[in-house]
Design an enzyme around this catalytic site. Structure first.
Site, PDB file in Angstrom:
ATOM      1  N   ARG A 135      26.570  45.081  52.972  1.00  0.00           N
ATOM      2  CA  ARG A 135      28.018  45.115  53.023  1.00  0.00           C
ATOM      3  C   ARG A 135      28.475  46.011  54.178  1.00  0.00           C
ATOM      4  NH1 ARG A 135      31.681  48.493  50.044  1.00  0.00           N
ATOM      5  NH2 ARG A 135      33.607  47.417  49.546  1.00  0.00           N
ATOM      6  N   ARG A 198      45.331  38.061  38.808  1.00  0.00           N
ATOM      7  CA  ARG A 198      44.162  37.610  38.015  1.00  0.00           C
ATOM      8  C   ARG A 198      44.198  38.262  36.635  1.00  0.00           C
ATOM      9  NH1 ARG A 198      39.856  38.642  42.404  1.00  0.00           N
ATOM     10  NH2 ARG A 198      39.845  36.667  43.502  1.00  0.00           N
TER      11      ARG A 198
END
Ligand SMILES: NC(=O)c1ccc[n+]([C@@H]2O[C@H](COP(=O)([O-])OP(=O)(O)OC[C@H]3O[C@@H](n4cnc5c(N)ncnc54)[C@H](O)[C@@H]3O)[C@@H](O)[C@H]2O)c1
Length: 361
Positions: A135, A198
């Site tokens: 990452r 969400r």
């Protein structure tokens, strides 16, 4: 006096005083509510007319579609280092201009056509590749892209509001703020606005209610350490915490805590099959641009440097509920948090701070 009446009074006051910080701290400071609402910047923008979307990949193209369909701009620039791709996407939209309120869609490869944009949306980024697929490696590659691309965009549109979508969005927003010195109220990320919708959707599904009627926020990192603020969840004025035993904590008999994981892994679940996510972020971004276009503004969990707010002591970019208006973020709200939520927010801030410090800017 109800909270709604209070809000109305405050809003009217701010407008009348042209977002005057001094006036707020004297008159409306009398209201307890005003203490939770920290002014960020006095700034007004005339109507948004020109928007540049940087990156014509899955996300940039979906954002372009939503902006055009919602009539949020008549003048859209699609910019990509791969000029042929930008050209093809722009042309595809331009062919259907008659269905898009006659909008003009222009491709761009070297930033020039983005001159005098009101809003610049950055989606350009590197995907993990090569030997080092970590990452951190992908993050540094995206920073290198931003270091090259963003200064020119700022030079061409010095008054634009910059919305950063490229992941990790909080850290990339920090990088853009550092690279450009753009003020924090007009250089921010959609951040946890997506996680928040969400969250509301997952709660609504359980309660069989329309998602738009569930209220509550996700704050902190747009990512694994995001903090769903269960103590803020309410429906029709009823706090879920008051009616559900051990809501997402302790023995949690109804296993509401499962939602915490679903909020932070929702994107991955989609990307596992599609290879990317685009529609939800595109709608989230369009919602923020709409808040900047209308007269009223909107409260949304977006991310910017939150030093000095909600116990954050460093220059860390993360999301808190903000009032987004024509020029960007005008106010930040300090949510009342439980001790557990506060310590999770601090943990999230520390993770982000560490990521920020690892960057070479
Ligand atoms: N913030 C969020 O909630 C959220 C949600 C989904 C995706 N994302 C992020 O959005 C970014 C874009 O995702 P995608 O699926 O569209 O990726 P993609 O690979 O499909 O598109 C990226 C585009 O950026 C372009 N690009 C690279 N360098 C550039 C430069 N210097 N100037 C202009 N364009 C350049 C590439 O040519 C490519 O077309 C990723 O970082 C992704 O993680 C963020």
């Amino acid at each position: 006096m109800t909270l709604r009446q209070l809000m109305r009074l405050n809003m009217a006051h701010f407008r009348a005083k042209a977002w005057n910080t001094k006036a707020m701290s004297t008159k409306s400071a009398k209201s307890c509510f005003a203490k939770s609402m920290k002014p960020m910047k006095q700034f007004k923008r005339p109507r948004i007319s020109k928007i540049s979307v940087v990156g014509a990949g899955q996300v940039g193209t979906a954002i372009s579609a939503m902006l055009l369909l919602r009539n949020l701009t008549k003048n859209l620039v699609i910019l990509d280092i791969n000029y042929e791709l930008a050209q093809a996407e722009a042309l595809d939209f331009q062919h259907a201009s008659a269905f898009l309120n006659d909008a003009r869609v222009v491709p761009c490869g070297d930033s020039t056509n983005s001159k005098n944009s009101d809003v610049v949306i950055i989606t350009a980024g590197a995907r993990p590749s090569g030997k080092d697929r970590s990452r951190l490696a992908a993050m540094q590659k995206t920073v290198e892209i931003l270091k090259k691309a963003v200064p020119k965009l700022v030079d061409l549109s010095p008054d634009a509001t910059f919305i950063i979508i490229s992941n990790p969005a909080d850290v990339m927003t920090y990088a853009v703020q550092r690279i450009t010195n753009l003020p924090k109220h007009r250089c921010f990320t959609t951040g946890c606005h997506l996680d928040t919708v969400r969250f509301r959707n997952l709660i609504a599904n359980r309660l069989r209610l329309p998602p738009s009627q569930v209220h509550g926020y996700v704050i902190g990192e747009h990512g694994a350490s995001a903090v769903p603020v269960w103590s803020s969840v309410s429906i029709a004025g009823i706090r879920l915490n008051d009616v559900v035993k051990n809501l997402a904590c302790g023995d949690d008999p109804e296993n509401w805590a499962k939602i915490n994981k679903q909020v932070t892994t929702g994107g991955l679940a989609v990307a596992k099959t599609k290879g990317y996510t685009n529609w939800a972020i595109a709608l989230t971004c369009a919602d923020i641009v709409q808040a900047m276009s209308g007269g009223k503004g909107k409260i949304a969990c977006v991310g910017t440097d939150m030093k000095g707010l909600s116990g954050i002591q460093d220059n860390v970019v993360l999301s808190l509920p903000c009032l987004v208006t024509s020029g960007g973020i005008s106010h930040v709200f300090e949510l009342p948090l439980t001790d557990v939520e506060q310590s999770k927010l601090m943990a999230s801030a520390n993770i982000l701070l560490e990521a920020q410090c690892s960057l070479s800017i």
